[in-house]
Motif scaffolding. Sequence first.
Motif, PDB file in Angstrom:
ATOM      1  N   ALA A  51       0.835  -1.202   0.000  1.00 53.85           N
ATOM      2  CA  ALA A  51       0.000   0.000   0.000  1.00 53.85           C
ATOM      3  C   ALA A  51       0.872   1.255   0.000  1.00 53.85           C
ATOM      4  O   ALA A  51       0.592   2.218  -0.734  1.00 53.85           O
ATOM      5  CB  ALA A  51      -0.923   0.003   1.215  1.00 53.85           C
ATOM      6  N   ARG A  52       1.936   1.245   0.805  1.00 59.00           N
ATOM      7  CA  ARG A  52       2.859   2.370   0.841  1.00 59.00           C
ATOM      8  C   ARG A  52       3.535   2.574  -0.516  1.00 59.00           C
ATOM      9  O   ARG A  52       3.714   3.705  -0.981  1.00 59.00           O
ATOM     10  CB  ARG A  52       3.918   2.125   1.924  1.00 59.00           C
ATOM     11  N   LEU A  53       3.882   1.471  -1.152  1.00 52.25           N
ATOM     12  CA  LEU A  53       4.527   1.537  -2.465  1.00 52.25           C
ATOM     13  C   LEU A  53       3.589   2.156  -3.497  1.00 52.25           C
ATOM     14  O   LEU A  53       4.003   2.989  -4.303  1.00 52.25           O
ATOM     15  CB  LEU A  53       4.942   0.125  -2.885  1.00 52.25           C
ATOM     16  N   GLU A  54       2.326   1.770  -3.445  1.00 54.35           N
ATOM     17  CA  GLU A  54       1.349   2.344  -4.380  1.00 54.35           C
ATOM     18  C   GLU A  54       1.156   3.837  -4.136  1.00 54.35           C
ATOM     19  O   GLU A  54       1.039   4.624  -5.080  1.00 54.35           O
ATOM     20  CB  GLU A  54       0.014   1.608  -4.252  1.00 54.35           C
ATOM     21  N   GLU A  55       1.166   4.234  -2.870  1.00 52.08           N
ATOM     22  CA  GLU A  55       1.054   5.660  -2.551  1.00 52.08           C
ATOM     23  C   GLU A  55       2.255   6.431  -3.105  1.00 52.08           C
ATOM     24  O   GLU A  55       2.095   7.544  -3.612  1.00 52.08           O
ATOM     25  CB  GLU A  55       0.968   5.861  -1.037  1.00 52.08           C
ATOM     26  N   GLN A  56       3.437   5.837  -3.023  1.00 52.85           N
ATOM     27  CA  GLN A  56       4.631   6.496  -3.559  1.00 52.85           C
ATOM     28  C   GLN A  56       4.535   6.658  -5.069  1.00 52.85           C
ATOM     29  O   GLN A  56       4.937   7.689  -5.616  1.00 52.85           O
ATOM     30  CB  GLN A  56       5.891   5.699  -3.202  1.00 52.85           C
ATOM     31  N   LEU A  57       4.001   5.644  -5.740  1.00 49.51           N
ATOM     32  CA  LEU A  57       3.835   5.727  -7.188  1.00 49.51           C
ATOM     33  C   LEU A  57       2.850   6.833  -7.555  1.00 49.51           C
ATOM     34  O   LEU A  57       3.114   7.644  -8.441  1.00 49.51           O
ATOM     35  CB  LEU A  57       3.360   4.382  -7.757  1.00 49.51           C
ATOM     36  N   GLU A  58       1.721   6.868  -6.863  1.00 50.11           N
ATOM     37  CA  GLU A  58       0.700   7.878  -7.156  1.00 50.11           C
ATOM     38  C   GLU A  58       1.188   9.287  -6.860  1.00 50.11           C
ATOM     39  O   GLU A  58       0.789  10.240  -7.523  1.00 50.11           O
ATOM     40  CB  GLU A  58      -0.570   7.575  -6.368  1.00 50.11           C
ATOM     41  N   ALA A  59       2.080   9.425  -5.873  1.00 54.93           N
ATOM     42  CA  ALA A  59       2.615  10.742  -5.525  1.00 54.93           C
ATOM     43  C   ALA A  59       3.777  11.133  -6.427  1.00 54.93           C
ATOM     44  O   ALA A  59       4.296  12.253  -6.331  1.00 54.93           O
ATOM     45  CB  ALA A  59       3.069  10.748  -4.075  1.00 54.93           C
ATOM     46  N   GLY A  60       4.195  10.222  -7.303  1.00 52.03           N
ATOM     47  CA  GLY A  60       5.289  10.514  -8.216  1.00 52.03           C
ATOM     48  C   GLY A  60       6.665  10.410  -7.581  1.00 52.03           C
ATOM     49  O   GLY A  60       7.646  10.901  -8.124  1.00 52.03           O
ATOM     50  N   ILE A  77       8.294   7.587  -6.999  1.00 48.14           N
ATOM     51  CA  ILE A  77       9.068   6.521  -7.642  1.00 48.14           C
ATOM     52  C   ILE A  77       8.544   6.331  -9.061  1.00 48.14           C
ATOM     53  O   ILE A  77       7.406   6.684  -9.372  1.00 48.14           O
ATOM     54  CB  ILE A  77       8.984   5.183  -6.865  1.00 48.14           C
ATOM     55  N   SER A  78       9.386   5.758  -9.910  1.00 51.55           N
ATOM     56  CA  SER A  78       9.000   5.527 -11.303  1.00 51.55           C
ATOM     57  C   SER A  78       8.187   4.236 -11.417  1.00 51.55           C
ATOM     58  O   SER A  78       8.152   3.420 -10.490  1.00 51.55           O
ATOM     59  CB  SER A  78      10.243   5.416 -12.180  1.00 51.55           C
ATOM     60  N   GLU A  79       7.572   4.062 -12.554  1.00 47.52           N
ATOM     61  CA  GLU A  79       6.792   2.847 -12.828  1.00 47.52           C
ATOM     62  C   GLU A  79       7.686   1.610 -12.784  1.00 47.52           C
ATOM     63  O   GLU A  79       7.289   0.565 -12.267  1.00 47.52           O
ATOM     64  CB  GLU A  79       6.120   2.973 -14.196  1.00 47.52           C
ATOM     65  N   GLU A  80       8.907   1.736 -13.323  1.00 50.31           N
ATOM     66  CA  GLU A  80       9.842   0.595 -13.323  1.00 50.31           C
ATOM     67  C   GLU A  80      10.236   0.210 -11.908  1.00 50.31           C
ATOM     68  O   GLU A  80      10.298  -0.969 -11.571  1.00 50.31           O
ATOM     69  CB  GLU A  80      11.095   0.931 -14.148  1.00 50.31           C
ATOM     70  N   GLU A  81      10.519   1.220 -11.075  1.00 51.88           N
ATOM     71  CA  GLU A  81      10.885   0.958  -9.672  1.00 51.88           C
ATOM     72  C   GLU A  81       9.707   0.327  -8.931  1.00 51.88           C
ATOM     73  O   GLU A  81       9.871  -0.592  -8.130  1.00 51.88           O
ATOM     74  CB  GLU A  81      11.322   2.254  -8.989  1.00 51.88           C
TER      75      GLU A  81
END
Length: 87
Positions: A44-53, A55-59
């Motif tokens: 869930a934390r990882l998804e929040e980081q993606l949505e907040a920009g 981390i990159s899609e690849e990461e």
Amino acid sequence: MGLISEVLLLPLAPVRGAGWAIRQVLSEAERIYYDPATIRAELARLEEQLEAGEISEEEFDRQEDDLLDRLEIATRTSAGLGNGTPP
């Protein structure tokens, strides 16, 4: 062990105690690492980081694969052993 062997091995008692403590810490660390609730929270934390920009899609994909692998191991071992720790 007999009395004589206990007396002879007494100087090694701190080493045996330290070994026991290390095994306990390692066991607890593995229990937390493979806890499904912990892994889901990390997802869930990882998804929040993606949505907040952050981390990159690849990461995101790389880390998500790692977490899903851990979750699979946790699920498989908890079904087989009943305690959620890897063999």
